[in-house]
Design a protein around this motif. Structure first.
Motif, mmCIF file in Angstrom:
data_model
loop_
_atom_site.group_PDB
_atom_site.id
_atom_site.type_symbol
_atom_site.label_atom_id
_atom_site.label_comp_id
_atom_site.label_asym_id
_atom_site.label_seq_id
_atom_site.Cartn_x
_atom_site.Cartn_y
_atom_site.Cartn_z
ATOM 1 N N PHE A 273 10.897 1.636 -0.926
ATOM 2 C CA PHE A 273 9.498 2.043 -1.019
ATOM 3 C C PHE A 273 9.062 2.363 0.400
ATOM 4 O O PHE A 273 9.105 1.498 1.273
ATOM 5 N N ALA A 274 8.662 3.590 0.653
ATOM 6 C CA ALA A 274 8.345 3.991 2.016
ATOM 7 C C ALA A 274 7.125 4.898 2.052
ATOM 8 O O ALA A 274 6.777 5.541 1.064
ATOM 9 N N ALA A 275 6.500 4.927 3.221
ATOM 10 C CA ALA A 275 5.360 5.814 3.465
ATOM 11 C C ALA A 275 5.477 6.330 4.890
ATOM 12 O O ALA A 275 5.819 5.588 5.812
ATOM 13 N N TYR A 276 5.198 7.608 5.061
ATOM 14 C CA TYR A 276 5.293 8.246 6.376
ATOM 15 C C TYR A 276 3.893 8.473 6.925
ATOM 16 O O TYR A 276 3.044 9.057 6.262
ATOM 17 N N ASP A 277 3.656 7.978 8.132
ATOM 18 C CA ASP A 277 2.374 8.148 8.810
ATOM 19 C C ASP A 277 2.444 9.424 9.652
ATOM 20 O O ASP A 277 3.126 9.471 10.672
ATOM 21 N N HIS B 105 9.883 -0.834 2.625
ATOM 22 C CA HIS B 105 10.473 -2.086 2.165
ATOM 23 C C HIS B 105 11.589 -1.754 1.186
ATOM 24 O O HIS B 105 11.450 -0.855 0.371
ATOM 25 N N ILE B 106 12.659 -2.516 1.233
ATOM 26 C CA ILE B 106 13.735 -2.382 0.252
ATOM 27 C C ILE B 106 13.562 -3.498 -0.768
ATOM 28 O O ILE B 106 13.420 -4.671 -0.400
ATOM 29 N N GLN B 107 13.545 -3.123 -2.043
ATOM 30 C CA GLN B 107 13.311 -4.071 -3.120
ATOM 31 C C GLN B 107 14.433 -3.981 -4.145
ATOM 32 O O GLN B 107 15.012 -2.910 -4.346
ATOM 33 N N PRO B 108 14.753 -5.088 -4.822
ATOM 34 C CA PRO B 108 15.787 -5.045 -5.858
ATOM 35 C C PRO B 108 15.307 -4.411 -7.162
ATOM 36 O O PRO B 108 16.106 -3.966 -7.967
ATOM 37 N N THR B 109 14.006 -4.389 -7.386
ATOM 38 C CA THR B 109 13.448 -3.791 -8.600
ATOM 39 C C THR B 109 12.410 -2.749 -8.221
ATOM 40 O O THR B 109 11.980 -2.683 -7.068
ATOM 41 N N LYS B 110 12.008 -1.964 -9.199
ATOM 42 C CA LYS B 110 11.014 -0.915 -8.941
ATOM 43 C C LYS B 110 9.944 -0.998 -10.023
ATOM 44 O O LYS B 110 10.160 -0.592 -11.159
ATOM 45 N N ASN B 111 8.802 -1.575 -9.656
ATOM 46 C CA ASN B 111 7.691 -1.641 -10.602
ATOM 47 C C ASN B 111 6.376 -1.626 -9.836
ATOM 48 O O ASN B 111 6.354 -1.501 -8.611
ATOM 49 N N THR C 97 4.248 -3.928 -9.147
ATOM 50 C CA THR C 97 4.026 -5.046 -8.232
ATOM 51 C C THR C 97 4.576 -4.727 -6.846
ATOM 52 O O THR C 97 3.900 -4.958 -5.830
ATOM 53 N N GLU C 98 5.773 -4.177 -6.791
ATOM 54 C CA GLU C 98 6.367 -3.815 -5.502
ATOM 55 C C GLU C 98 5.588 -2.684 -4.836
ATOM 56 O O GLU C 98 5.443 -2.645 -3.630
ATOM 57 N N ARG C 99 5.090 -1.749 -5.619
ATOM 58 C CA ARG C 99 4.286 -0.663 -5.050
ATOM 59 C C ARG C 99 2.993 -1.200 -4.439
ATOM 60 O O ARG C 99 2.583 -0.769 -3.365
ATOM 61 N N LEU D 287 3.678 -2.822 -1.073
ATOM 62 C CA LEU D 287 3.791 -1.832 -0.007
ATOM 63 C C LEU D 287 2.415 -1.335 0.410
ATOM 64 O O LEU D 287 2.127 -1.222 1.603
ATOM 65 N N CYS D 288 1.528 -1.080 -0.544
ATOM 66 C CA CYS D 288 0.175 -0.621 -0.211
ATOM 67 C C CYS D 288 -0.579 -1.670 0.602
ATOM 68 O O CYS D 288 -1.265 -1.334 1.565
ATOM 69 N N ARG D 289 -0.448 -2.922 0.218
ATOM 70 C CA ARG D 289 -1.118 -3.994 0.976
ATOM 71 C C ARG D 289 -0.545 -4.105 2.391
ATOM 72 O O ARG D 289 -1.280 -4.313 3.355
ATOM 73 N N TYR D 290 0.761 -3.961 2.500
ATOM 74 C CA TYR D 290 1.400 -4.008 3.820
ATOM 75 C C TYR D 290 0.905 -2.857 4.689
ATOM 76 O O TYR D 290 0.535 -3.061 5.847
ATOM 77 N N LEU D 291 0.881 -1.660 4.143
ATOM 78 C CA LEU D 291 0.401 -0.502 4.906
ATOM 79 C C LEU D 291 -1.063 -0.673 5.292
ATOM 80 O O LEU D 291 -1.470 -0.313 6.398
ATOM 81 N N HIS D 292 -1.845 -1.223 4.387
ATOM 82 C CA HIS D 292 -3.260 -1.471 4.660
ATOM 83 C C HIS D 292 -3.426 -2.451 5.818
ATOM 84 O O HIS D 292 -4.326 -2.302 6.648
ATOM 85 N N SER D 293 -2.542 -3.436 5.921
ATOM 86 C CA SER D 293 -2.645 -4.445 6.974
ATOM 87 C C SER D 293 -2.241 -3.924 8.347
ATOM 88 O O SER D 293 -2.531 -4.559 9.356
#
Length: 56
Positions: free
Chosen positions: A15-19, A28-34, A36-38, A41-47
């Motif tokens: 899951f990645a985002a380019y600034d 972030h690398i995650q074992p699943t894709k749903n 919750t993981e998205r 990532l949004c919360r991390y980018l927001h922080s």
């Protein structure tokens, strides 16, 4: 046509985002894709940005 290979140990999802303004790729690398993981990532980018930049 089926793929001629198997994945016995599973796959990982990136899951990645380019600034564009900074030229950074955050992810972030995650074992699943749903959803919750998205959201994680949004919360991390927001922080990554201070409040005065987030409100623009």
């Amino acid at each position: 046509m089926r793929a001629p290979y198997t994945r016995p140990h599973g796959v990982s999802h990136l899951f990645a985002a380019y600034d564009l303004s900074e030229g950074n790729l955050d992810g972030h690398i995650q074992p699943t894709k749903n959803s919750t993981e998205r959201l994680e990532l949004c919360r991390y980018l927001h922080s990554l940005y201070p409040p005065e930049i987030r409100s623009r």
